[in-house]
Design a protein around this motif. Structure first.
Motif, PDB file in Angstrom:
ATOM      1  N   ILE A 239      -8.624  -9.589  -5.062  1.00 52.61           N
ATOM      2  CA  ILE A 239      -9.695  -9.884  -6.015  1.00 52.61           C
ATOM      3  C   ILE A 239      -9.179 -10.768  -7.144  1.00 52.61           C
ATOM      4  N   MET A 240      -7.995 -10.449  -7.673  1.00 57.12           N
ATOM      5  CA  MET A 240      -7.447 -11.242  -8.769  1.00 57.12           C
ATOM      6  C   MET A 240      -7.144 -12.674  -8.330  1.00 57.12           C
ATOM      7  N   LEU A 241      -6.598 -12.819  -7.134  1.00 56.06           N
ATOM      8  CA  LEU A 241      -6.335 -14.167  -6.630  1.00 56.06           C
ATOM      9  C   LEU A 241      -7.628 -14.955  -6.471  1.00 56.06           C
ATOM     10  N   ALA A 280      -6.409  -4.768 -16.623  1.00 54.22           N
ATOM     11  CA  ALA A 280      -5.503  -5.231 -17.674  1.00 54.22           C
ATOM     12  C   ALA A 280      -5.110  -6.687 -17.451  1.00 54.22           C
ATOM     13  N   GLY A 281      -4.788  -7.051 -16.205  1.00 50.92           N
ATOM     14  CA  GLY A 281      -4.421  -8.430 -15.911  1.00 50.92           C
ATOM     15  C   GLY A 281      -5.561  -9.404 -16.147  1.00 50.92           C
ATOM     16  N   LEU A 282      -6.767  -9.030 -15.711  1.00 46.03           N
ATOM     17  CA  LEU A 282      -7.923  -9.917 -15.904  1.00 46.03           C
ATOM     18  C   LEU A 282      -8.301 -10.029 -17.379  1.00 46.03           C
ATOM     19  N   LEU A 283      -8.173  -8.930 -18.130  1.00 42.06           N
ATOM     20  CA  LEU A 283      -8.478  -8.969 -19.559  1.00 42.06           C
ATOM     21  C   LEU A 283      -7.498  -9.880 -20.300  1.00 42.06           C
ATOM     22  N   ILE A 416       0.689 -14.996 -15.075  1.00 40.66           N
ATOM     23  CA  ILE A 416       1.094 -13.905 -15.966  1.00 40.66           C
ATOM     24  C   ILE A 416       0.166 -12.702 -15.790  1.00 40.66           C
ATOM     25  N   GLY A 417      -1.130 -12.951 -15.601  1.00 38.84           N
ATOM     26  CA  GLY A 417      -2.058 -11.856 -15.356  1.00 38.84           C
ATOM     27  C   GLY A 417      -1.691 -11.063 -14.114  1.00 38.84           C
ATOM     28  N   LEU A 418      -1.270 -11.762 -13.059  1.00 36.10           N
ATOM     29  CA  LEU A 418      -0.825 -11.073 -11.846  1.00 36.10           C
ATOM     30  C   LEU A 418       0.458 -10.298 -12.092  1.00 36.10           C
ATOM     31  N   ILE A 420       1.326  -8.945 -14.904  1.00 43.29           N
ATOM     32  CA  ILE A 420       0.917  -7.752 -15.652  1.00 43.29           C
ATOM     33  C   ILE A 420       0.444  -6.669 -14.700  1.00 43.29           C
ATOM     34  N   PHE A 421      -0.318  -7.066 -13.674  1.00 44.28           N
ATOM     35  CA  PHE A 421      -0.756  -6.077 -12.680  1.00 44.28           C
ATOM     36  C   PHE A 421       0.443  -5.371 -12.069  1.00 44.28           C
ATOM     37  N   TYR A 422       1.425  -6.139 -11.628  1.00 40.70           N
ATOM     38  CA  TYR A 422       2.569  -5.535 -10.952  1.00 40.70           C
ATOM     39  C   TYR A 422       3.439  -4.722 -11.905  1.00 40.70           C
ATOM     40  N   LEU A 423       3.547  -5.154 -13.155  1.00 37.28           N
ATOM     41  CA  LEU A 423       4.326  -4.394 -14.121  1.00 37.28           C
ATOM     42  C   LEU A 423       3.722  -3.014 -14.356  1.00 37.28           C
ATOM     43  N   LEU A 424       2.386  -2.964 -14.432  1.00 40.47           N
ATOM     44  CA  LEU A 424       1.713  -1.679 -14.647  1.00 40.47           C
ATOM     45  C   LEU A 424       1.661  -0.856 -13.367  1.00 40.47           C
ATOM     46  N   TYR A 425       1.296  -1.510 -12.277  1.00 39.86           N
ATOM     47  CA  TYR A 425       1.222  -0.779 -11.007  1.00 39.86           C
ATOM     48  C   TYR A 425       2.598  -0.270 -10.591  1.00 39.86           C
TER      49      TYR A 425
END
Length: 476
Positions: A239-241, A280-283, A416-418, A420-425
């Motif tokens: 979805i993010m991609l 979080a990444g999309l925001l 960077i948004g992606l 952030i996703f991986y850092l949190l996940y």
């Protein structure tokens, strides 16, 4: 000038459907071939399978020399076959079956194509960050010699370095937008297969758990991703991609065609961390697209309200979010805190070099304080620390920081948004490790996208252009 060959803007209209049909046809032919076991029908099946051999040789040759069109479609097929899991077996079962052989063949293809690409344009000399990432994987390969099962750990680690080099080669030869299209299409097909498995084959497509004393499939989707958490994370990345890199607007019907199966898999997997990390990444990307001050102030206000609500109704909210109805499920990370404590305790016995890549699955499930399903650290950072020690984690974090710095300097906020996703996940799942999957493969795309990014407005920039999927391969 637009390069000759593939024009993804036109091809994308039918690409997802064509790819899905091709995968289904291939599976059908495989089933027919395996069912032909009697002496009379087997030779015709073999002859039938030999008919497309010249075509396959031609396509393989064109892919090997990195013809853009063939490399584009071959990458989609390789990723789907590498990442799809079409059978169920126990965690401790490490035997080699047909699917493992197929995955190993895909790893071999990635190695071969990456070497062919590097023979034409050596990538690691162009970036110190790329060299550092390469050093990280080489270090993991070295540590696999000290693991419980060195041969298995070596193969798994090689699969990860092969995926990294292959994705890097794709980005360099096909461009950022086309690599995003490859990952989106692969995720789309994998989600379609997962939805089919969810309804038609619950043993494969749903997570099994103990319910009233019976180990039965639940409502959580695993699909062909292997686990529910992997399915949710892969769908969130897809979805993010699509949102950040496809160039498709909300006015395009194709956007909803692509996102719909991914959204279903994300929700049906019931993976809360994937939803939170995706948001979080999309925001972050939304906040960086102008009027940052106003958006930051609104964000602080929303965060303050959230803190007040949690302080007043925290237990009730966490009980509602939990699957069991207990707030302790949320505060303990669904039992992860116990796994983390054991991982840290064991790591302290070998703090510098760790236990070797891939060793967690042979150590943690047999610890007296854990259980069979604890086959990894359930945390990306602890997983690397456990397998590679302080040295491995230091190399990984240094590579990640330098990659983020490159992306920040070039205003590659989508990348960077992606990240952030991986850092949190990564706080709840290992993300990388084991035989390469869609989650780890798409993670390796992040440093590759950052390393080829250029300042905003220049050729090769990771910032999406106005025209969707404009084919602009990188030219040094």
């Amino acid at each position: 000038m637009q390069a000759a060959g593939l024009t993804p803007h036109r091809d994308w209209i039918w690409l997802p459907a064509a790819t899905a049909v091709a995968i289904v046809a291939a599976i059908a032919l495989l089933v027919i071939g395996l069912s032909a076991t009697d002496g009379e029908s087997l030779p015709p099946v073999i002859m039938l399978a030999a008919l497309p051999l010249p075509i396959l040789l031609f396509v393989g040759t064109q892919t090997l020399v990195w013809n853009e069109r063939y490399a584009f479609y071959a990458a989609i097929l390789i990723i789907i076959l590498q990442c799809a899991t079409l059978r169920v077996r126990e965690i401790e079962d490490k035997s080699i079956d047909f699917q493992i052989l197929l995955k190993l063949a895909c790893v071999g293809s990635m190695v071969t194509l990456a070497l062919a690409a590097m023979a034409r344009r050596w990538p690691l000399r162009e970036s110190s960050e790329a060299l550092l990432w390469f050093g990280f994987f080489v270090y993991l390969i070295v540590t696999s010699a000290n693991s419980i099962q060195p041969a298995l750990s070596f193969v798994e680690t090689v699969s990860n370095i092969a995926a990294f080099l292959y994705i890097y080669s794709l980005v360099r030869f096909l461009g950022v937008r086309n690599v995003a299209g490859i990952l989106i299409t692969a995720c789309f097909v994998l989600c379609l297969l997962s939805i089919a498995a969810y309804f038609l084959n619950p043993q494969l497509g749903r997570m099994s758990d103990w319910v009233n004393g019976a180990f039965i499939p639940t409502s959580r989707l695993t699909g062909v991703f292997g686990t529910a958490n992997s399915a949710g994370a892969a769908a969130a990345i897809g979805i993010m991609l699509t949102v950040l890199f496809s160039g498709l607007t909300l006015r395009r019907p194709l956007f909803y065609v692509l996102v719909a199966p991914m959204a279903f898999c994300l929700l049906a997997s019931n993976n809360r961390m994937s939803v939170a990390a995706m948001m979080a990444g999309l925001l972050y990307v939304y906040a960086m697209r102008g009027r940052f001050g106003i958006k930051f102030a609104i964000g602080l206000l929303a965060a303050a309200i959230g803190v007040l609500v949690m302080a007043s109704f925290g237990d009730t909210i966490m009980s509602g979010l939990s699957r069991s109805g207990s707030a302790d499920e949320i505060t303990s990370g669904t039992g992860r805190t116990r796994i983390w404590a054991v991982v840290i305790e064991l790591w302290l016995e070998q703090p510098l070099f760790g236990y070797g890549a891939g060793s967690a699955k042979f150590i943690l499930p047999f610890h007296p304080m854990l259980f069979k399903a604890a086959a990894h650290a359930h945390n990306m950072y602890l997983s690397i620390l456990f397998s590679g020690g302080l040295i491995g984690l230091s190399i990984f974090l240094t590579s990640l920081v330098l990659t983020l710095r490159r992306a920040w300097r070039n205003q590659a906020h989508g990348t960077i948004g992606l990240v952030i996703f991986y850092l949190l996940y990564g706080m709840t799942e290992p993300t990388i490790g084991g035989l390469v999957s869609f989650l780890s493969l798409s993670f390796y795309a992040l440093p590759c996208l950052a390393l080829v990014s250029r300042p905003k407005g220049t050729l090769g920039s990771a910032v999406p252009a106005v025209a969707p999927f404009r084919y602009l391969p990188y030219r040094p």
